[in-house]
Design an enzyme around this catalytic site. Structure first.
Site, PDB file in Angstrom:
ATOM      1  N   MET A  95       0.775  -1.156  -0.004  1.00  8.31           N
ATOM      2  CA  MET A  95      -0.016   0.100  -0.042  1.00  8.31           C
ATOM      3  C   MET A  95       1.049   1.326   0.185  1.00  8.31           C
ATOM      4  SD  MET A  95      -2.980  -1.382  -0.342  1.00  8.31           S
ATOM      5  CE  MET A  95      -3.961  -0.012  -0.069  1.00  8.31           C
ATOM      6  N   ASN A 112       2.961  -5.289 -10.566  1.00 10.62           N
ATOM      7  CA  ASN A 112       1.837  -4.933  -9.635  1.00 10.62           C
ATOM      8  C   ASN A 112       0.699  -5.678 -10.033  1.00 10.62           C
ATOM      9  OD1 ASN A 112       0.681  -3.837  -7.521  1.00 10.62           O
ATOM     10  ND2 ASN A 112      -0.315  -2.182  -8.863  1.00 10.62           N
ATOM     11  N   HIS A 114      -3.665  -5.214  -9.976  1.00 13.83           N
ATOM     12  CA  HIS A 114      -4.569  -4.181  -9.834  1.00 13.83           C
ATOM     13  C   HIS A 114      -5.910  -4.806  -9.745  1.00 13.83           C
ATOM     14  CE1 HIS A 114      -6.128  -0.217  -8.509  1.00 13.83           C
ATOM     15  NE2 HIS A 114      -6.939  -0.383  -9.738  1.00 13.83           N
TER      16      HIS A 114
HETATM   17  C1  GRF Z   1      -5.625  -7.314  -4.314  1.00 19.74           C
HETATM   18  O1  GRF Z   1      -6.640  -7.134  -4.614  1.00 19.74           O
HETATM   19  C2  GRF Z   1      -4.566  -6.779  -5.269  1.00 19.74           C
HETATM   20  O2  GRF Z   1      -4.987  -6.194  -6.691  1.00 19.74           O
HETATM   21  C3  GRF Z   1      -4.231  -5.236  -4.653  1.00 19.74           C
HETATM   22  O3  GRF Z   1      -4.513  -5.432  -3.327  1.00 19.74           O
HETATM   23  C4  GRF Z   1      -5.078  -6.697  -3.086  1.00 19.74           C
HETATM   24  C5  GRF Z   1      -3.991  -7.607  -2.198  1.00 19.74           C
HETATM   25  O4  GRF Z   1      -4.666  -8.537  -1.622  1.00 19.74           O
HETATM   26  N1  GRF Z   1      -3.305  -4.494  -5.292  1.00 19.74           N
HETATM   27  P1  GRF Z   1      -3.906  -9.741  -0.849  1.00 19.74           P
HETATM   28  O5  GRF Z   1      -3.180  -9.126   0.381  1.00 19.74           O
HETATM   29  O6  GRF Z   1      -3.040 -10.364  -1.860  1.00 19.74           O
HETATM   30  O7  GRF Z   1      -4.945 -10.798  -0.358  1.00 19.74           O
END
Ligand code: GRF
Length: 207
Positions: A95, A112, A114
């Site tokens: 994040m 990445n 998304h």
């Molecule tokens: C996912 O939905 C990804 O697309 C976004 O953050 C979320 C991460 O989920 N960037 P996780 O921690 O892998 O369960």
């Protein structure tokens, strides 16, 4: 049997780590020619840390507030990446925006995932944004990372149809399922040397 070199990977994550888990699962099943060298995490209480420990993946935990700047903690991260001979950086629910320190050092080697079909709905809560807008199809994008917000060259996308009775939780379940299929697949393509980039255009050499 061909013996190809395994690609050294680090995952950056801040949250639950379900994508991290799907990559580790595929690797452990022998379907992904990578070494999972390191998890980088900025939140000590994140579930992804437990997942890494269970999978015996080394973890580098850091607290951003303990550093003078974003560049300062990224210099430390960069040193860790070099120590572990990391070749590919995989952002999976990390994040934080990257600075030039990591983006320049790993140009073309950071990806990445998304939860929307970029360039629609970048930034926070791509799933909620798609529902709010009322699109009939959304999905998942894997892209190379540049200095911007979800703005780098697209490697692969997987559509997910939005149903009339979807709420955020139901749609999120299908989006995450698509993510867990797409991300390991793209990482395998990269590990097999089948992904090239010309400007913004990414080519995949098919199997
Ligand atoms: C996912 O939905 C990804 O697309 C976004 O953050 C979320 C991460 O989920 N960037 P996780 O921690 O892998 O369960």
């Amino acid at each position: 049997m061909t013996h190809q070199k395994r690609l050294n990977v680090a995952v950056f994550a801040s949250g639950s780590g379900s994508n991290f888990q799907s990559i580790v699962d595929q690797m452990q099943a022998g379907k992904l020619p990578i070494n999972m060298k390191l998890l980088i995490c900025d939140r000590p209480q994140a579930q992804v840390v437990d997942r890494a420990r269970s999978a015996n993946v080394p973890v580098f935990l850091f607290r951003p507030q303990e550093y003078a700047s974003r560049e300062a903690y990224e210099q430390v991260i960069l040193k860790k990446l070099h120590e572990h001979e990391v070749e590919l950086v995989v952002l999976a629910g990390y994040m934080r925006l990257l600075t030039h320190v990591l983006v320049d050092a790993y140009a073309g080697r950071i990806i990445n995932i998304h939860p929307s079909l970029l360039p629609a709905f970048p930034g926070l809560d791509g799933i909620g944004q798609a529902l709010e807008y009322g699109v009939k199809v959304t999905g998942v994008t894997v892209h190379f990372v540049d200095g911007g917000l979800d703005s780098g060259p697209v490697i692969a996308q997987q559509p997910v149809v939005v149903s009339a009775d979807d709420d955020a939780a139901r749609l999120a379940t299908r989006i995450h399922k698509a993510e867990h299929e797409l991300y390991p697949k793209v990482i395998r393509w990269i590990a097999e040397g089948r992904v090239t980039m010309t400007g913004r255009h990414v080519q995949i050499e098919r199997e």
